[in-house]
Design a protein around this motif. Structure first.
Motif, mmCIF file in Angstrom:
data_model
loop_
_atom_site.group_PDB
_atom_site.id
_atom_site.type_symbol
_atom_site.label_atom_id
_atom_site.label_comp_id
_atom_site.label_asym_id
_atom_site.label_seq_id
_atom_site.Cartn_x
_atom_site.Cartn_y
_atom_site.Cartn_z
ATOM 1 N N GLN A 24 0.818 -1.211 0.000
ATOM 2 C CA GLN A 24 0.000 0.000 0.000
ATOM 3 C C GLN A 24 0.852 1.262 0.000
ATOM 4 N N THR A 25 1.991 1.248 0.728
ATOM 5 C CA THR A 25 2.810 2.458 0.849
ATOM 6 C C THR A 25 4.103 2.400 0.047
ATOM 7 N N GLY A 26 4.534 1.196 -0.324
ATOM 8 C CA GLY A 26 5.802 1.046 -1.025
ATOM 9 C C GLY A 26 7.008 1.051 -0.093
ATOM 10 N N ALA A 27 6.797 1.096 1.216
ATOM 11 C CA ALA A 27 7.892 1.133 2.183
ATOM 12 C C ALA A 27 8.503 -0.254 2.374
ATOM 13 N N TRP A 28 9.823 -0.320 2.399
ATOM 14 C CA TRP A 28 10.543 -1.576 2.574
ATOM 15 C C TRP A 28 10.947 -1.749 4.029
ATOM 16 N N ALA A 29 11.053 -3.018 4.467
ATOM 17 C CA ALA A 29 11.498 -3.333 5.829
ATOM 18 C C ALA A 29 12.306 -4.621 5.788
ATOM 19 N N LYS A 30 13.169 -4.785 6.760
ATOM 20 C CA LYS A 30 13.983 -5.997 6.878
ATOM 21 C C LYS A 30 13.373 -6.876 7.961
ATOM 22 N N TYR A 31 12.960 -8.095 7.591
ATOM 23 C CA TYR A 31 12.434 -9.071 8.553
ATOM 24 C C TYR A 31 13.564 -10.032 8.889
ATOM 25 N N THR A 32 13.832 -10.214 10.163
ATOM 26 C CA THR A 32 14.871 -11.136 10.598
ATOM 27 C C THR A 32 14.239 -12.366 11.232
ATOM 28 N N GLY A 33 14.960 -13.471 11.198
ATOM 29 C CA GLY A 33 14.500 -14.690 11.833
ATOM 30 C C GLY A 33 13.593 -15.551 10.977
ATOM 31 N N TRP A 34 13.228 -15.114 9.791
ATOM 32 C CA TRP A 34 12.380 -15.915 8.904
ATOM 33 C C TRP A 34 13.275 -16.693 7.952
ATOM 34 N N ASP A 35 13.131 -18.005 7.917
ATOM 35 C CA ASP A 35 13.873 -18.864 7.006
ATOM 36 C C ASP A 35 13.126 -18.900 5.678
ATOM 37 N N THR A 36 13.187 -17.814 4.927
ATOM 38 C CA THR A 36 12.421 -17.703 3.683
ATOM 39 C C THR A 36 13.273 -18.096 2.496
ATOM 40 N N GLN A 37 12.833 -19.108 1.791
ATOM 41 C CA GLN A 37 13.470 -19.503 0.540
ATOM 42 C C GLN A 37 12.671 -18.975 -0.640
ATOM 43 N N CYS A 38 11.370 -18.769 -0.437
ATOM 44 C CA CYS A 38 10.502 -18.192 -1.457
ATOM 45 C C CYS A 38 9.287 -17.606 -0.750
ATOM 46 N N LEU A 39 8.642 -16.636 -1.385
ATOM 47 C CA LEU A 39 7.458 -15.971 -0.829
ATOM 48 C C LEU A 39 6.339 -15.991 -1.857
ATOM 49 N N CYS A 40 5.090 -16.027 -1.356
ATOM 50 C CA CYS A 40 3.937 -16.015 -2.243
ATOM 51 C C CYS A 40 2.795 -15.281 -1.544
ATOM 52 N N TYR A 41 2.122 -14.412 -2.277
ATOM 53 C CA TYR A 41 0.925 -13.735 -1.782
ATOM 54 C C TYR A 41 -0.264 -14.374 -2.485
ATOM 55 N N HIS A 42 -1.165 -15.023 -1.708
ATOM 56 C CA HIS A 42 -2.295 -15.728 -2.309
ATOM 57 C C HIS A 42 -3.534 -15.562 -1.447
ATOM 58 N N ASP A 43 -4.607 -15.110 -2.069
ATOM 59 C CA ASP A 43 -5.913 -15.020 -1.424
ATOM 60 C C ASP A 43 -5.867 -14.201 -0.129
#
Length: 195
Positions: A24-43
């Motif tokens: 909504q705002t276009g602002a970026w943030a750094k998330y720590t502690g998440w073991d993310t290999q891939c991300l998906c936005y669904h529903d």
């Protein structure tokens, strides 16, 4: 997540993190502690895959995989009024929120970030009437807590040429955290320039 591979087959790593953007705002943030290999936005939900093959749904409760976590913000270091020493007296974080929580406001100086102990998590009392979690015939679904404002002054007691505001909130409950940091105010005195 961020992993460096060593040339000899060993994996040198640091704490996992990823960058996320507010759509909504276009602002970026750094998330720590998440073991993310891939991300998906669904529903309307965010999902991510982990290195061990699990699929996790992000931000559905106030826990991180069933464990409390600390949300931290560290602002940019500033000289405020110039290259003089500042004696920091008090600071006030102003929040809008729906569920009660405790915050801890502090400041770091001279480009060295030092985190004090995190505040305790708020009691889980507000979570009793969470849709799809609360007990039927016991929960009150139509009550609206509304948005409240919270601001309190705390002593800082630091001195330095450069200062950075820091805020911590411990999250841990069935309901999602519901707070927005609006501003941080600071009272301080500037020293004179010594030649």
């Amino acid at each position: 997540s961020f992993i460096w591979g060593g040339g000899d087959g060993n994996v040198l790593s640091q704490d996992p993190y990823c960058y996320v953007v507010n759509l909504q705002t276009g602002a970026w943030a750094k998330y720590t502690g998440w073991d993310t290999q891939c991300l998906c936005y669904h529903d309307g939900f965010v999902y991510f895959g982990t290195a061990d093959g699990r699929i996790m749904q992000a931000e559905t409760t106030g826990y991180d995989d069933g464990v409390s976590y600390v949300a931290r913000y560290c602002g940019l270091f500033e000289r405020l009024e110039g290259p003089t020493t500042k004696q920091l007296h008090q600071a006030r974080a102003t929040w809008t929120y729906g569920r009660d929580f405790d915050d801890r406001v502090s400041f770091s100086t001279e480009y060295v970030v030092t985190w004090p102990a995190a505040p305790p998590a708020a009691p889980d009392n507000d979570d009793l009437d969470v849709w799809d979690i609360a007990e039927w015939d016991e929960a009150v679904w139509d009550t609206e807590a509304g948005t409240r404002v919270k601001a309190r002054w705390v002593s800082i007691g630091r001195t330095g040429y450069t200062v950075a505001p820091m805020v911590q909130v411990t999250c841990g409950g069935v309901a999602l955290p519901d707070a927005e940091l609006v501003s941080i105010d600071l009272t301080y005195e500037s020293g004179g320039i010594v030649v």
